[in-house]
Motif scaffolding. Sequence first.
Motif, PDB file in Angstrom:
ATOM      1  N   GLY A 383       0.789  -1.226   0.000  1.00 32.68           N
ATOM      2  CA  GLY A 383       0.000   0.000   0.000  1.00 32.68           C
ATOM      3  C   GLY A 383       0.816   1.268   0.000  1.00 32.68           C
ATOM      4  N   ASN A 404       1.466   3.374   3.785  1.00 36.51           N
ATOM      5  CA  ASN A 404       0.007   3.223   3.850  1.00 36.51           C
ATOM      6  C   ASN A 404      -0.713   4.313   3.033  1.00 36.51           C
ATOM      7  OD1 ASN A 404       0.295   0.993   5.621  1.00 36.51           O
ATOM      8  ND2 ASN A 404       0.425   2.392   7.383  1.00 36.51           N
ATOM      9  N   HIS A 406      -2.390   3.726   0.418  1.00 35.39           N
ATOM     10  CA  HIS A 406      -3.681   3.094   0.152  1.00 35.39           C
ATOM     11  C   HIS A 406      -3.805   1.854   1.027  1.00 35.39           C
ATOM     12  CE1 HIS A 406      -5.134   5.403  -3.364  1.00 35.39           C
ATOM     13  NE2 HIS A 406      -3.847   5.550  -3.650  1.00 35.39           N
ATOM     14  N   SER A 407      -5.039   1.457   1.229  1.00 35.15           N
ATOM     15  CA  SER A 407      -5.297   0.282   2.068  1.00 35.15           C
ATOM     16  C   SER A 407      -5.289  -1.012   1.268  1.00 35.15           C
ATOM     17  CB  SER A 407      -6.651   0.438   2.773  1.00 35.15           C
ATOM     18  OG  SER A 407      -7.698   0.568   1.822  1.00 35.15           O
ATOM     19  N   ASP A 408      -5.068  -0.929  -0.046  1.00 41.94           N
ATOM     20  CA  ASP A 408      -5.029  -2.121  -0.896  1.00 41.94           C
ATOM     21  C   ASP A 408      -4.030  -1.881  -2.017  1.00 41.94           C
ATOM     22  OD1 ASP A 408      -5.617  -4.594  -1.961  1.00 41.94           O
ATOM     23  OD2 ASP A 408      -7.780  -4.376  -1.678  1.00 41.94           O
ATOM     24  N   SER A 426      -6.368   2.740  -6.800  1.00 43.21           N
ATOM     25  CA  SER A 426      -6.163   1.545  -5.996  1.00 43.21           C
ATOM     26  C   SER A 426      -7.393   0.643  -5.993  1.00 43.21           C
ATOM     27  CB  SER A 426      -5.805   1.942  -4.554  1.00 43.21           C
ATOM     28  OG  SER A 426      -5.750   0.825  -3.706  1.00 43.21           O
ATOM     29  N   ASP A 428      -8.791  -0.130  -3.396  1.00 42.93           N
ATOM     30  CA  ASP A 428      -9.648   0.321  -2.303  1.00 42.93           C
ATOM     31  C   ASP A 428     -10.735   1.289  -2.765  1.00 42.93           C
ATOM     32  OD1 ASP A 428      -8.245   2.615  -2.797  1.00 42.93           O
ATOM     33  OD2 ASP A 428      -7.209   2.680  -0.865  1.00 42.93           O
ATOM     34  N   SER A 429     -10.972   1.347  -4.079  1.00 44.74           N
ATOM     35  CA  SER A 429     -12.059   2.160  -4.674  1.00 44.74           C
ATOM     36  C   SER A 429     -11.846   3.649  -4.503  1.00 44.74           C
ATOM     37  CB  SER A 429     -13.426   1.761  -4.090  1.00 44.74           C
ATOM     38  OG  SER A 429     -13.672   0.390  -4.302  1.00 44.74           O
ATOM     39  N   THR A 430     -10.593   4.086  -4.512  1.00 44.95           N
ATOM     40  CA  THR A 430     -10.299   5.507  -4.358  1.00 44.95           C
ATOM     41  C   THR A 430      -9.349   5.971  -5.457  1.00 44.95           C
ATOM     42  OG1 THR A 430      -8.409   5.135  -2.895  1.00 44.95           O
ATOM     43  CG2 THR A 430     -10.578   5.387  -1.860  1.00 44.95           C
ATOM     44  N   GLU A 447     -13.727   8.981  -3.544  1.00 48.59           N
ATOM     45  CA  GLU A 447     -14.145   7.648  -3.112  1.00 48.59           C
ATOM     46  C   GLU A 447     -15.257   7.119  -4.006  1.00 48.59           C
ATOM     47  OE1 GLU A 447     -15.276   8.311   0.923  1.00 48.59           O
ATOM     48  OE2 GLU A 447     -13.216   8.292   1.686  1.00 48.59           O
TER      49      GLU A 447
END
Length: 519
Positions: A383, A404, A406-408, A426, A428-430, A447
């Motif tokens: 991430g 960190n 991104h979370s994914d 990413s 994480d849909s962002t 988001e």
Amino acid sequence: MEDEAEIFMGSRAEFPLTFGKRPKAQTPLAALHNATRRPANEPNLASVLAPASASSSSSKSFVSLSSSSKAWLDSLRSNTKPKTSDFSELGDQPSNSTSKISVLEGDGALVCSLRPMMSTMNQEEEDEAMDAKTGPQVYSSEDDDREMIGPPPPPVDSVTEDEEEGMIGPPRPPEGLKMGDSEEDDEADDEEDENRYQIPMSNEIVLKGPSKVVSALAVDPTGSRVLSGSYDYTVHMYDFQGMNSKLASFRQLEPFEGHQVRALSWSPTAGFFLCVTGSAQAKIYDRDGLTIGEFMKGDMYIRDLKNTKGHISGITCGEWHPKTKETILTSSEDGSLRIWDVNDFKSQKQVIKPKLARPGRVPVTTCAWNRDGKCIAGGIGDGSIQIWNLKAGWGSRPDVYVENAHSDDITGLKFSSDGRHLFSRSFDSTLKVWDLRKMKLSLKEFEELPNHYAQTNIAFSPDEQLILTGTSVEKDSSAGGLLCFYDREKLELVSRVGISVGSSVVQCAWHPKLNQVDA
């Protein structure tokens, strides 16, 4: 017989399509004029000014008069006999004593004006005749007791309801609404505001080719050829200059059997292109799809990745240097980034190992050059985003490390041309916007952008005012993916463009010369 038929068809072609058709019945123009013309058999002026009920035909009455004009006519009808003895015989006067009727044709209405002129006049009447020549005069009650000829002028900027009924033309706009404004104009202004960024959405075509997800897309700098890579292991080549109505590719390649195509990139001269698949070896092709060579695969039994001559696992992303035609950058699942020289397929020029929180191998999911090719960014599987500046004596230690971010997994990175911002996409849909001078926190986070594909990228408009990226949908979904446009300066959503039902938007590009969006 055939000659006669040809002669008949040739002569028939000379006639218009409306030949032989009866025109629609229309009211003759003469009838409209006769409706307001003074009859020749009624010489007296009093007969012309008589009430409409007393006339033999309703067509002799005046139409489309304002209320003030009707009031004036009623006052004339109620008057007594004129002062001059020969006024009743006005119709018998010579040619210098006439009644002039001017007819103005409007939209479905006729406006009539009556101006009597007399040869036998007293001083008062001569003054009135002079007024008729020099223009109407406005008298106040303090000047004299003379009566005004014609209806009184309406007050300034005031129109009564009765006058509106007899007015010709459209009504005045309501207060607070400027002249020329209307609901249609407001709608047009809204549409203009929505498309003030000149997003090309007027037409849409579908190129035939891949049978599965299009995971890679590249348009050459000249805008004449387009490459598309797919999960069906093939690369389709399209030529816009030689394309016919079938919209089919002129060549189809399969770089590695059983490996999905993950990235495609043109060289700065548009003479070659890089093809990255799920294998550990990237390939170079010329403009016509002929293989130039493939890079060497490393020894998977060597533990230190710097000692291998190539990647030992599947390559995740690859980009050609933006200015140097001999240099290529790749990232891999083996946890490394490598810089290659196309003149030497046997070994890489530089191996870059990202910084990790704990020992091990973490895949590098994506990579990108900046505009000048002096900076490299990598999206790491943990991430984080890491940036390296290419300078003398540089090594694997990153100059910028954002933990960190991104979370994914990160699927796409993009530098702005001015070197101020970095954009990241990413799982994480962002979509995040980063200031390269302050990378601790993102400037903006967009988001609710679903992403199910590791190749979902980011693109710019030609002037870089807009950022665009795609969204994914679930398989067999009743909805379709979206192409989202964001204002780079205001950092706000500008527009969403829907794609076919059940289809996701993975790759997108906006070519500056073609001025078209490819997705």
